[in-house]
Design an enzyme around this catalytic site. Structure first.
Site, PDB file in Angstrom:
ATOM      1  N   SER A   1      33.193  34.344  46.515  1.00 21.51           N
ATOM      2  CA  SER A   1      32.765  35.720  46.778  1.00 21.51           C
ATOM      3  C   SER A   1      31.501  35.693  47.637  1.00 21.51           C
ATOM      4  O   SER A   1      30.895  34.630  47.837  1.00 21.51           O
ATOM      5  CB  SER A   1      32.467  36.419  45.449  1.00 21.51           C
TER       6      SER A   1
ATOM      7  N   ASP B   1      36.571  35.626  49.229  1.00 24.84           N
ATOM      8  CA  ASP B   1      36.999  36.719  48.345  1.00 24.84           C
ATOM      9  C   ASP B   1      36.206  37.985  48.709  1.00 24.84           C
ATOM     10  O   ASP B   1      34.978  37.931  48.856  1.00 24.84           O
ATOM     11  CB  ASP B   1      36.700  36.287  46.898  1.00 24.84           C
TER      12      ASP B   1
ATOM     13  N   ASP C   1      38.216  43.210  52.850  1.00 27.82           N
ATOM     14  CA  ASP C   1      38.483  44.301  51.904  1.00 27.82           C
ATOM     15  C   ASP C   1      37.984  45.621  52.491  1.00 27.82           C
ATOM     16  O   ASP C   1      36.842  46.019  52.284  1.00 27.82           O
ATOM     17  CB  ASP C   1      37.798  44.010  50.562  1.00 27.82           C
TER      18      ASP C   1
ATOM     19  N   SER D   1      43.210  39.817  37.777  1.00 29.43           N
ATOM     20  CA  SER D   1      44.358  39.340  37.010  1.00 29.43           C
ATOM     21  C   SER D   1      44.016  38.328  35.926  1.00 29.43           C
ATOM     22  O   SER D   1      44.857  37.522  35.531  1.00 29.43           O
ATOM     23  CB  SER D   1      45.405  38.768  37.964  1.00 29.43           C
TER      24      SER D   1
ATOM     25  N   ILE E   1      41.855  35.098  39.729  1.00 29.99           N
ATOM     26  CA  ILE E   1      41.371  34.866  38.370  1.00 29.99           C
ATOM     27  C   ILE E   1      39.946  34.311  38.420  1.00 29.99           C
ATOM     28  O   ILE E   1      39.715  33.222  38.958  1.00 29.99           O
ATOM     29  CB  ILE E   1      42.300  33.878  37.626  1.00 29.99           C
TER      30      ILE E   1
HETATM   31  O1  LIG Z   1      40.092  39.729  41.399  1.00 32.87           O
HETATM   32  C1  LIG Z   1      39.267  38.858  41.154  1.00 32.87           C
HETATM   33  C2  LIG Z   1      38.492  38.249  42.242  1.00 32.87           C
HETATM   34  O2  LIG Z   1      38.759  38.840  43.483  1.00 32.87           O
HETATM   35  C3  LIG Z   1      38.984  38.349  39.771  1.00 32.87           C
HETATM   36  O3  LIG Z   1      39.571  39.145  38.773  1.00 32.87           O
HETATM   37  P1  LIG Z   1      39.181  38.953  37.235  1.00 32.87           P
HETATM   38  O4  LIG Z   1      37.861  39.609  37.019  1.00 32.87           O
HETATM   39  O5  LIG Z   1      40.268  39.657  36.471  1.00 32.87           O
HETATM   40  O6  LIG Z   1      39.179  37.506  36.954  1.00 32.87           O
HETATM   41  O1  LIG Z   2      35.772  39.952  42.837  1.00 32.66           O
HETATM   42  C1  LIG Z   2      35.032  39.578  41.943  1.00 32.66           C
HETATM   43  C2  LIG Z   2      34.931  38.158  41.551  1.00 32.66           C
HETATM   44  O2  LIG Z   2      35.092  38.058  40.162  1.00 32.66           O
HETATM   45  C3  LIG Z   2      33.637  37.543  42.036  1.00 32.66           C
HETATM   46  O3  LIG Z   2      32.563  38.054  41.356  1.00 32.66           O
HETATM   47  P1  LIG Z   2      31.033  37.792  41.862  1.00 32.66           P
HETATM   48  O4  LIG Z   2      30.812  38.736  43.026  1.00 32.66           O
HETATM   49  O5  LIG Z   2      30.213  38.092  40.663  1.00 32.66           O
HETATM   50  O6  LIG Z   2      30.956  36.371  42.289  1.00 32.66           O
HETATM   51 ZN   LIG Z   3      39.125  40.911  43.482  1.00 34.76          ZN
END
Ligand SMILES: O=C(CO)COP(=O)(O)O
Ligand SMILES: O=C[C@H](O)COP(=O)(O)O
Ligand SMILES: [Zn+2]
Ligand SMILES: [Zn+2]
Length: 359
Positions: free
Chosen positions: A50, A83, A105, A234, A276
């Site tokens: 992320s 992410d 996104d 998920s 996940i």
């Molecule tokens: O979608 C996610 C990261 O992009 C993670 O989802 P969770 O919080 O359900 O693990």
């Molecule tokens: O999309 C969310 C993920 O769980 C990542 O979370 P984070 O931004 O705290 O690293």
């Molecule tokens: Zn996500």
């Protein structure tokens, strides 16, 4: 083995009928846990970072960690994915640091809080896909806003999550719009909204079709059978992990996640990437709490981190087995990113307009 692109991996998954969990990492321990699980069951992996992970560990650290993992686990193809990219700069800088895939996104504006207009989403996602494909990298887009159908709210993760009340129109991806979106943006994978949300507090009861709309995924898959679908939010939030955390001094209120069998049902209808993070966090945190409480004199971080890694490894392996990812790594020969770029340029990877019969 060389890093694989998301597109190549998900094309393989679609061809063979399996799904791939995408686990978030922030540190070495999570990387090793994922790779030990993958090695034990011959699974290809998607590791995602992320924006929060990138600022926590640093781009160079993350990138060199993936280098180390590719060297340590030469038989496992690794896709390195951004992410929830919030704008073009996040996505391009990820690719510069060796990511083979990015999520743009555009369901939210660049602040990752304000739900975006459809036009904004199409424009920014198309632009990122065009640039990423020039260098062979893959792009995941998102249509629909993640959030709870019970409360109309998104869970406030650190990095992303809509603010305010959302309508069911926003919380459920429209299949006709999904077709238009994929054709106009040329994304390689599409994240959809079906009532899941980030974090541990997804559902107040074991979800049924009213609050986890798996039927929406089936309808989208009928419209765009050739598009790889992505389920965010998920984590299954296993009861045993809630119990371990609470047994050793945690205070997590009772909550429910996405049952693994529902994800497996999604995989039968076009879901290829399953995000996940929360489950991995909980697996590790349960062990931190357990050691801190049951061995109160312990002060060596490794004595906390090793059991935490083992717990995360076991969780990852369970998901590889359940989603059919296990056994697939050795069947894949990685295509170089430059060759992927040539394939995009030739039009061979263009989305197909066919709304063929449902699989
Ligand atoms: O979608 C996610 C990261 O992009 C993670 O989802 P969770 O919080 O359900 O693990
Ligand atoms: O999309 C969310 C993920 O769980 C990542 O979370 P984070 O931004 O705290 O690293
Ligand atoms: Zn996500
Ligand atoms: Zn189907």
């Amino acid at each position: 083995m060389a890093r694989i692109t998301l597109r190549q991996l998900l094309d393989h998954a679609a061809d063979q009928g399996y799904g791939v969990p995408a686990f978030n990492i922030n540190n070495m321990e999570q990387g090793l846990a994922i790779m030990e699980a993958a090695k034990a069951c011959n699974a290809p992996v998607i590791i995602q970072a992320s924006r929060g992970a990138r600022s926590y560990a640093g781009d160079i650290m993350l990138s060199k960690m993936i280098d180390a993992l590719t060297e340590m686990y030469p038989d496992i193809p690794i896709c390195m994915h951004q992410d929830h990219g919030n704008n073009e700069a996040t996505c391009m800088s990820a690719i510069r640091h060796g990511f083979t895939s990015v999520m743009m996104d555009g369901s939210l504006e660049a602040d990752m809080k304000t739900p975006a207009s459809y036009d904004y989403n199409v424009t920014i996602t198309e632009r990122v896909a065009r640039m990423a494909h020039w260098v062979g990298a893959s792009v995941e887009g998102e249509l629909g806003v993640l959030g709870s159908l019970e409360t109309g709210e998104a869970e406030a993760e650190d990095g992303s999550g809509a603010e305010g009340k959302l309508s069911h129109d926003q919380l459920l991806t429209d299949p006709d719009q999904a077709l238009d979106f994929v054709l106009r943006t040329r994304v390689d994978a599409l994240a959809i909204a079906c009532g899941t949300s980030h974090g541990a507090y997804k559902f107040s009861r074991k979800p049924d079709g009213d609050i986890l709309a798996m039927g929406v995924i089936e309808a989208i898959h009928r419209k765009i059978p050739n598009t790889h679908l992505v389920m965010h939010g998920s984590s299954s939030v296993p009861q045993e992990l809630q119990d371990i955390i609470n047994e050793f001094g945690g205070e997590m209120p009772q909550t429910f996640g996405v049952p693994v069998e529902e994800i497996v049902r999604g995989i039968r209808h076009g879901v290829r990437k399953v995000n996940i993070d929360t489950d991995c966090r909980m697996a590790m945190t349960g062990q931190f709490r357990k050691i801190a409480t049951s061995k109160a004199s312990e002060f060596d971080p490794r004595k906390f981190l090793k059991p935490a890694m083992d717990a995360m490894r076991d969780l990852c392996r369970d998901r590889f087995e359940a989603f059919g990812t296990a056994g697939q790594a050795s069947k894949i020969r990685v295509i170089a990113m430059d060759d992927m770029a040539a394939r995009y340029a030739s039009g061979a990877l263009d989305p197909q307009a066919t709304t063929a019969k449902a699989a």
